[in-house]
Design an enzyme around this catalytic site. Structure first.
Site, short mmCIF file in Angstrom:
data_model
loop_
_atom_site.label_atom_id
_atom_site.label_comp_id
_atom_site.label_asym_id
_atom_site.label_seq_id
_atom_site.Cartn_x
_atom_site.Cartn_y
_atom_site.Cartn_z
CD GLU A 111 16.79 7.19 -13.86
OE1 GLU A 111 17.59 7.39 -14.43
OE2 GLU A 111 17.44 5.99 -12.41
CB SER A 371 -36.07 -3.80 23.03
OG SER A 371 -36.43 -4.88 24.51
#
Length: 717
Positions: A111, A371
């Site tokens: 490019e 518990s």
């Protein structure tokens, strides 16, 4: 005569016009007018051009920098991204850190070969494009640099024209003046179109290749270079053949320019292109949603989570929930003990399963803990010094007014060691100890350490909280459990990374008491086929089988697991030990880390068998059962007074630095403990000189032969 002739001849030349006076002046004026007009026209053109450039307005950099909000883990890995308001996926890009160099090499070679040397425009490329336009009559190549392409992406135009090209050139020069080359490249890589709602190389790589563009093959890199040139006609999910041909053209050109070898290009061409679009990753969706709602206007939010750990725990929760039955969900949270950082958070079995209320984060939901609060009861009992892990305690029917606690299996074990009572999760011993410790004190201590306990409206803490009669979230419970591994202090949990960490440790228990609880829980019998004495853990089951819990820790991390229905409906047979504990142990195994031993016992910890314990610690008796011979006064520490400050002079040596302890009442023999450590017995005169602890607060406890105790907290200076 001859001179007159000469003059006459000169005059004659003037008359016939061959050398007329003023001719050069008129020609000069015309030239001046032409130059003036040309100069004026040029200045006017420049002014018009400047006005046009000015009319373009400022560069839309702010709009171009808008990206999808991304959530990353502690190592920078993507957990989740959120689409932009218009539905586009545009992820931030750092070319140096996150993009494969092979791709960058191909991109610039294809490019913009002179990207790092030009100032926004490449005259050679523009000249080539102009020549092609002249000779062929249409635009063949645009001659655009990456900077010019970025300008077009920032200000899209529907058609290619000379005006659009001129605008790109002007904008490209502006961009080069305002941004560095690295910033320009990063912005281009974030905006480049890839078809549909995908913008930028990261979004395209994740959607088409299923991975970040940090490591790409040659075929993948060439494909990602080719797609932005015509993104809609080369969409992999619609036109894979066109995309493949475009990729191959990129490879051919790279061979021509000697960027890629012919053999490498041939092998890359043989690789098929993907034909389906993959979904964006969604790891830790609940943590991501929470971060997004709390951290505003931040494109990249960094969490403390570990993506690798999160990735293995989410399938664990999903698979176990499916095995446990319909409408069941699972929550898992992992916390680093030292830092308090949340390393993994699985909020539900499946984020997208509506039947399991997948979008409800069960790690933050308030539920009954069963518990799981018992270890904190025992921790306070150890801290107060009236019981030891090897002390004996009765597990038999007992009543507190109208409240009569029973064990889960409806049986009683008789007299057992305190540590076994905790390991077996016996209810009666826990409630008896809570009665001695005080429910309000337990609630206050847990809140002080970061546990947000939720009680029914207008209700004070009571004995029932020891068996789950209170609400708490899994994340708060895990924070409290880190206090055992940290030897008595917790640290507020953190899930969003910040530059400054202002969190301070919170006190839970004295170090000795915390270590004793951890040592006891380490001996809890593990689930079937699991190794013993590797993980300290506790399970819990809420009333009506609505919640199953398991929280465990080693020296490095604490993991909490919750199992149940998000709507709170009961699930018959849902028990913490059966449903949650196996998930806990599997979660530890999936961390991939070797288990780290718990800390060594703090200095002064009393480690002894029951036979070698001081007489008052051999057996615990509730206050109501203290056996007295009659007439004894209640045990009371006369000196030092509770809350007093004691000045200790250590200048003359340790022998001079002693502190008297005096008591009244009680039954001999009596044992004195400082911060849970036994210092011997009180003599017949009900006093003893002790070596005071170092500067700071100290808890001093005296226990008599019947188990009665008195405690004061003093400050040594």
């Amino acid at each position: 005569m001859s001179r007159a002739s000469t003059v006459c001849g000169a005059a004659s030349e003037n008359v016939d016009g061959r050398d007329k006076p003023g001719h050069d002046g008129r020609r000069g004026r015309r030239a001046l007018r032409f130059v003036s007009v040309a100069a004026f026209t040029f200045i006017l053109a420049i002014a018009a051009f400047v006005a046009w450039v000015y009319s373009l307005g400022p560069l839309p950099l702010d709009e171009a920098r808008v990206v999808s909000t991304t959530i990353i883990d502690r190592n920078g890995k993507l957990l989740r991204a959120y689409a932009m308001a218009d539905g586009r996926w545009r992820l931030p890009v750092d070319a140096k850190a996150n993009i494969d160099p092979t791709y960058l090499k191909l991109l610039l070679a294809y490019e913009d070969q002179h990207f790092y040397s030009h100032d926004g425009i490449d005259p050679l490329a523009l000249g080539r494009a102009a020549l092609q336009l002249t000779t062929r009559g249409h635009i063949v190549s645009g001659g655009s640099t990456i900077t010019m392409q970025l300008a077009r992406l920032m200000e899209p135009r529907q058609q290619r024209s000379l005006y659009a090209k001129l605008r790109q050139i002007v904008r490209a020069i502006e961009i080069e003046r305002k941004l560095s080359k690295e910033q320009i490249l990063n912005l281009y890589l974030a905006l480049a179109p890839y078809g549909g709602n995908l913008e930028g190389i990261r979004a395209a790589s994740i959607a088409y290749l299923g991975k970040e563009p940090k490591r790409l093959s040659l075929a993948e890199a060439a494909l990602l270079v080719a797609l932005p040139q015509s993104p809609e006609t080369r969409r992999l999910d619609r036109y894979p053949d066109a995309a493949r041909k475009a990729r191959d053209r990129v490879l051919d050109r790279m061979v021509e320019e000697h960027q890629v070898s012919l053999e490498d290009a041939r092998q890359a061409k043989a690789v098929p292109v993907p034909k389906l679009r993959k979904p964006m990753p969604i790891l830790a969706p609940h943590a991501s949603d929470s971060a997004l709602s709390t951290v505003k206007d931040t494109p990249v939010i960094k969490l403390t989570l570990d993506a690798n750990l999160q990735k293995v725990l989410e399938p664990l929760a999903r698979d176990r929930a499916i095995a446990l039955g319909p409408n069941i969900s699972v929550g898992i949270i992992v916390v680093d003990n030292e830092s308090g950082d949340v390393l993994a958070r699985v909020g539900s079995a499946d984020y997208f399963d509506e039947h399991r209320a997948g979008q409800v984060d069960m790690t933050r939901a308030i539920r009954s803990p069963g518990s799981t609060l018992k270890p904190f009861i025992y921790g306070l009992a150890f801290e107060d010094g009236f019981v030891h892990p090897e002390s004996l305690i009765d597990d038999r029917p007992v009543r507190f007014g109208s409240y009569a606690p029973e064990n889960f299996d409806m049986t009683f074990q008789g007299t057992v060691p305190v540590k076994k009572a905790l390991q077996m999760s016996l209810n009666v011993p826990a409630i008896v100890l809570l009665d001695r410790v005080g429910a309000s004190r337990l609630a206050s201590r847990l809140r002080q350490a970061g546990g947000n306990l939720v009680l029914p409206k207008d209700e004070a803490p009571g004995l029932a909280m020891g068996l789950g009669g209170v609400g708490v979230s899994l994340q708060d419970l895990v924070q409290l459990y880190t206090g055992f591994a940290r030897l008595g202090s917790t640290k507020p949990l953190r899930e969003v990374m910040a530059d400054k960490d202002a969190r301070e440790p919170l006190r839970l228990l004295d170090p000795v008491a915390a270590w004793q609880v951890g040592s006891v829980l380490l001996g809890t019998p593990p689930p079937e086929n699991a190794a013993h004495n590797r993980i300290a853990f506790k399970t819990g089951t809420s009333y009506g089988y609505r919640d199953a819990w398991s929280v465990g820790f080693d020296g490095r991390i604490t993991i909490g697991v919750w199992v149940g229905r998000p709507d709170g409906a009961p699930v018959p047979g849902l028990i913490g030990r059966v449903a949650a504990a196996p998930i806990l142990f599997d979660a530890f195994a999936r961390t991939g880390k070797t288990l780290v031993p718990l800390p060594k016992p703090p200095k002064g910890t009393l480690v002894a068998s029951n036979a070698k314990l001081p007489l008052p610690l051999k057996r615990f008796r509730p206050v109501g059962e203290l056996v007295r011979t009659g007439g004894e006064q209640v045990l009371h520490i006369q000196f030092p007074l509770n809350g007093s400050r004691i000045d200790v002079d250590r200048s003359s040596g340790s022998e001079a630095a002693v502190m008297p302890v005096k008591v009244a009442g009680g039954v001999l023999p009596m044992t004195i403990l400082v911060n849970g450590t036994s210092l011997g017995e009180i003599d017949g005169r009900r006093q003893r000189l002790i070596d005071p602890p170092g500067p700071g607060f100290a808890r001093l406890t005296v226990i008599d032969a019947t188990g009665a105790a008195d405690t004061v907290v003093i400050r040594i200076q």
